[in-house]
Design a protein around this motif. Structure first.
Motif, mmCIF file in Angstrom:
data_model
loop_
_atom_site.group_PDB
_atom_site.id
_atom_site.type_symbol
_atom_site.label_atom_id
_atom_site.label_comp_id
_atom_site.label_asym_id
_atom_site.label_seq_id
_atom_site.Cartn_x
_atom_site.Cartn_y
_atom_site.Cartn_z
ATOM 1 N N TRP A 1 26.566 35.719 26.030
ATOM 2 C CA TRP A 1 27.213 34.682 26.836
ATOM 3 C C TRP A 1 28.189 33.909 25.954
ATOM 4 C CZ3 TRP A 1 25.375 31.961 31.655
ATOM 5 C CH2 TRP A 1 24.694 32.838 32.499
ATOM 6 N N GLN A 2 29.359 33.620 26.492
ATOM 7 C CA GLN A 2 30.420 32.967 25.727
ATOM 8 C C GLN A 2 30.586 31.512 26.174
ATOM 9 O OE1 GLN A 2 32.562 35.111 23.467
ATOM 10 N NE2 GLN A 2 30.688 36.298 23.775
ATOM 11 N N TRP A 3 31.033 30.685 25.230
ATOM 12 C CA TRP A 3 31.467 29.342 25.606
ATOM 13 C C TRP A 3 32.953 29.216 25.286
ATOM 14 C CZ3 TRP A 3 27.342 28.466 21.619
ATOM 15 C CH2 TRP A 3 27.854 28.463 20.320
ATOM 16 N N SER A 4 33.587 28.263 25.940
ATOM 17 C CA SER A 4 35.025 28.074 25.759
ATOM 18 C C SER A 4 35.328 26.576 25.746
ATOM 19 C CB SER A 4 35.792 28.757 26.900
ATOM 20 O OG SER A 4 37.187 28.614 26.725
ATOM 21 N N PRO A 5 36.165 26.130 24.811
ATOM 22 C CA PRO A 5 36.867 26.925 23.779
ATOM 23 C C PRO A 5 35.931 27.250 22.620
ATOM 24 C CG PRO A 5 37.397 24.610 23.529
ATOM 25 C CD PRO A 5 36.557 24.705 24.771
ATOM 26 N N PRO A 6 36.288 28.207 21.768
ATOM 27 C CA PRO A 6 35.475 28.512 20.578
ATOM 28 C C PRO A 6 35.396 27.288 19.660
ATOM 29 C CG PRO A 6 37.105 30.221 20.986
ATOM 30 C CD PRO A 6 37.465 29.078 21.875
ATOM 31 N N ILE A 7 34.324 27.209 18.865
ATOM 32 C CA ILE A 7 34.160 26.097 17.930
ATOM 33 C C ILE A 7 33.799 26.646 16.554
ATOM 34 C CG2 ILE A 7 33.484 24.393 19.669
ATOM 35 C CD1 ILE A 7 30.599 24.913 19.038
ATOM 36 N N TYR A 8 34.079 25.850 15.535
ATOM 37 C CA TYR A 8 33.802 26.266 14.165
ATOM 38 C C TYR A 8 32.359 25.934 13.791
ATOM 39 C CZ TYR A 8 38.802 26.974 13.392
ATOM 40 O OH TYR A 8 40.088 27.422 13.454
ATOM 41 N N ASN A 9 31.709 26.869 13.066
ATOM 42 C CA ASN A 9 30.373 26.583 12.548
ATOM 43 C C ASN A 9 30.476 26.006 11.141
ATOM 44 O OD1 ASN A 9 30.878 28.755 10.859
ATOM 45 N ND2 ASN A 9 29.302 30.086 11.727
ATOM 46 N N ALA A 10 29.333 25.785 10.496
ATOM 47 C CA ALA A 10 29.311 25.140 9.184
ATOM 48 C C ALA A 10 30.026 25.950 8.114
ATOM 49 C CB ALA A 10 27.863 24.882 8.760
ATOM 50 N N GLN A 11 30.154 27.233 8.336
ATOM 51 C CA GLN A 11 30.821 28.112 7.364
ATOM 52 C C GLN A 11 32.318 28.246 7.648
ATOM 53 O OE1 GLN A 11 27.741 29.114 8.906
ATOM 54 N NE2 GLN A 11 26.858 28.077 7.114
ATOM 55 N N GLY A 12 32.807 27.519 8.648
ATOM 56 C CA GLY A 12 34.228 27.573 8.972
ATOM 57 C C GLY A 12 34.628 28.751 9.819
ATOM 58 N N LYS A 13 33.661 29.439 10.427
ATOM 59 C CA LYS A 13 33.942 30.592 11.271
ATOM 60 C C LYS A 13 34.119 30.139 12.713
ATOM 61 C CE LYS A 13 31.863 34.926 12.921
ATOM 62 N NZ LYS A 13 30.645 35.789 12.873
ATOM 63 N N LEU A 14 35.157 30.620 13.371
ATOM 64 C CA LEU A 14 35.404 30.286 14.768
ATOM 65 C C LEU A 14 34.473 31.124 15.650
ATOM 66 C CD1 LEU A 14 37.248 28.437 16.420
ATOM 67 C CD2 LEU A 14 38.826 30.369 16.676
ATOM 68 N N CYS A 15 33.629 30.456 16.429
ATOM 69 C CA CYS A 15 32.568 31.154 17.167
ATOM 70 C C CYS A 15 32.647 30.849 18.657
ATOM 71 C CB CYS A 15 31.194 30.716 16.646
ATOM 72 S SG CYS A 15 30.984 30.896 14.864
ATOM 73 N N SER A 16 32.289 31.835 19.454
ATOM 74 C CA SER A 16 32.317 31.660 20.907
ATOM 75 C C SER A 16 30.961 31.918 21.545
ATOM 76 C CB SER A 16 33.363 32.580 21.537
ATOM 77 O OG SER A 16 33.113 33.931 21.194
ATOM 78 N N ASN A 17 29.910 32.173 20.746
ATOM 79 C CA ASN A 17 28.566 32.260 21.300
ATOM 80 C C ASN A 17 27.546 31.816 20.254
ATOM 81 O OD1 ASN A 17 27.663 34.546 19.687
ATOM 82 N ND2 ASN A 17 28.912 35.849 21.016
#
Length: 454
Positions: A363-379
């Motif tokens: 399942w995806q969320w929008s817009p993508p957000i950055y995690n603690a490691q700086g990776k752009l994530c959508s789930n």
């Protein structure tokens, strides 16, 4: 509440700017030392309002001292000077001055939406008085013309953990347990109101967001007077003064005053409407407070607050975090380790929860957000570094599970032997894998642990 008489057309009043006196040498902070909001990732000094002690906002609020800060705001104690002519006691308020960028505007608009929801809910519920929310809003312009939304709040004293430290030390002692049990019951009343009447999930319950009322007005008066001789430390960057907040209101000199104080739930900036359509999936909660359904992305609602509340109660009484207590500046938070500790404390993950995780993994969320490691994530799986289970349902990092840990072996020292079993039962009601098995806040109010006489 005056807040709604000033919306949606919030007037933008140009404040009267105070003359900044030269600070004593000992209060000068070196330019290379980060102060308060400067530590925020992506900090931009240009979007923060350049507030100064003595400045007059909205033609009535005279700023006294900076008492807090956030990623998109600074927080100031102010006196309402419009009441001086009425020969009434001095009235103080706390002003949250938001940044002028999209983040500050979005944050303030969201918080106002939440305050409106709370304000429109049942005024007769006892828990309403346990929520500290904005009671007014206005807008000011900086010297450069930027507009900043200000939210006004009732002044509050120490966070609950600091009150504990003042009277007990770093953990609740047995002789103080009865009063802290009362505080816990009061907070449950507020949480019940938030859930059952306002239909809101707080999402950020932590000891920093539980503030105590003042025991009497004289404490606040003494604090304000002390600012005249103990001015805030400051630094100058790009021609702008940045102050270090001062919010130490002093020790509680009269223990009988504790009977006049009670805790309130604060900071609704991250609260979410639980009655809207669609699944709630995006990451919430402080790292060590993540509920299982948050880490696994199986959707969350009110029960996530109940889990969070249980963790907060444990932190309060024990003076240490139940999960991920060894996280520091040198050891980062690990979602996998967190789940491993949950398995040790709670037992195996139920098959039903593993199936939900597998079914909702993509399942995806929008817009993508950055995690603690700086990776752009959508789930959720991307955000927390999952998936954490194999196709057969086995935890992928079993070597991390500290099997020697049990909840019974780590009961806070303040819990007496005759109270132990009911306390553990109280905690296990909140800290269980399946959200549907956790009680509501209303059901928690009558927990048998509160009936134990100490």
């Amino acid at each position: 509440m005056r807040i709604f008489s000033r919306l949606p057309g919030v007037p933008r009043l140009r404040p009267q700017f105070a003359t900044t006196l030269s600070p004593p040498p000992e209060s000068i902070i070196p330019a290379d030392v980060l102060v308060d909001e400067e530590v925020t990732p992506g900090y931009n000094w240009q979007v923060f309002y350049p507030a100064h002690p003595g400045e007059l906002l909205d033609n009535r609020y005279e700023l006294k001292t900076k008492v807090g800060w956030g990623s998109s705001s600074t927080v100031w104690l102010a006196e309402d000077i419009s009441l001086k002519r009425r020969r009434t006691p001095r009235k103080y308020t706390v002003l949250k001055i938001n940044t002028c960028d999209n983040t500050g505007s979005k944050d303030s608009n969201h918080e106002l939406e939440i305050v409106k929801r709370i304000d429109a809910s049942n005024p007769e519920h006892r828990g309403r008085a346990i929520l500290c929310m904005a009671n007014e809003v206005f807008s000011v312009q900086s010297p450069t013309g930027s507009s900043h939304v200000c939210l006004a709040f009732e002044p509050m004293r120490d966070p609950l953990w600091l009150l504990r430290n003042r009277v007990c030390g770093e953990q609740v002692t047995r002789d103080w347990l009865p009063i802290f049990k009362i505080y816990i019951q009061i907070l449950i009343e507020g949480l019940d109101y938030l859930h059952s009447e306002c239909k809101l999930v707080h999402t950020d319950l932590k000891l920093d967001n539980i503030l105590m009322t003042f025991e009497n007005q004289s404490v606040l008066e003494a604090f304000v007077q002390a600012q005249k001789s103990h001015r805030m430390a400051q630094k100058v960057v790009n021609g702008r003064v940045i102050y270090r907040c001062h919010n130490n209101f002093g020790d509680i000199t009269d223990q009988s005053s504790l009977k006049k104080m009670y805790p309130k739930i604060t900071d609704f900036g991250l609260a979410q409407l639980a009655d809207r359509s669609g699944q709630l999936l995006h990451p919430i909660q402080p790292d060590h407070c993540h509920a299982p359904e948050v880490l696994l992305g199986t959707s969350w609602s009110y029960p996530a607050d109940i889990w969070n509340f249980g963790i907060m109660v444990w932190d309060l009484l024990a003076g240490r975090e139940l999960f991920q207590g060894d996280v520091s500046t040198t050891k980062l938070y690990s979602p996998a380790q967190h789940l491993a500790e949950m398995i040790a404390i709670l037992g195996p993950v139920p098959d039903a929860l593993v199936r939900r995780e597998r079914e909702m993994r993509h399942w995806q969320w929008s817009p993508p957000i950055y995690n603690a490691q700086g990776k752009l994530c959508s789930n959720t799986s991307e955000y927390f570094g999952g998936p954490f289970f194999t196709e057969s349902g086995k935890f992928v990092q079993e070597e991390l599970i500290p099997y020697s840990r049990t909840l019974a072996d780590e009961v806070p020292e303040c819990i007496p032997e005759q109270d132990r079993d009911k306390f553990l039962a109280f905690m296990r009601r909140m800290l269980c894998w399946l959200p549907e098995e956790r009680p509501t806040a209303k059901e928690l109010k009558d927990d048998p642990w509160f009936a134990v006489r100490l």
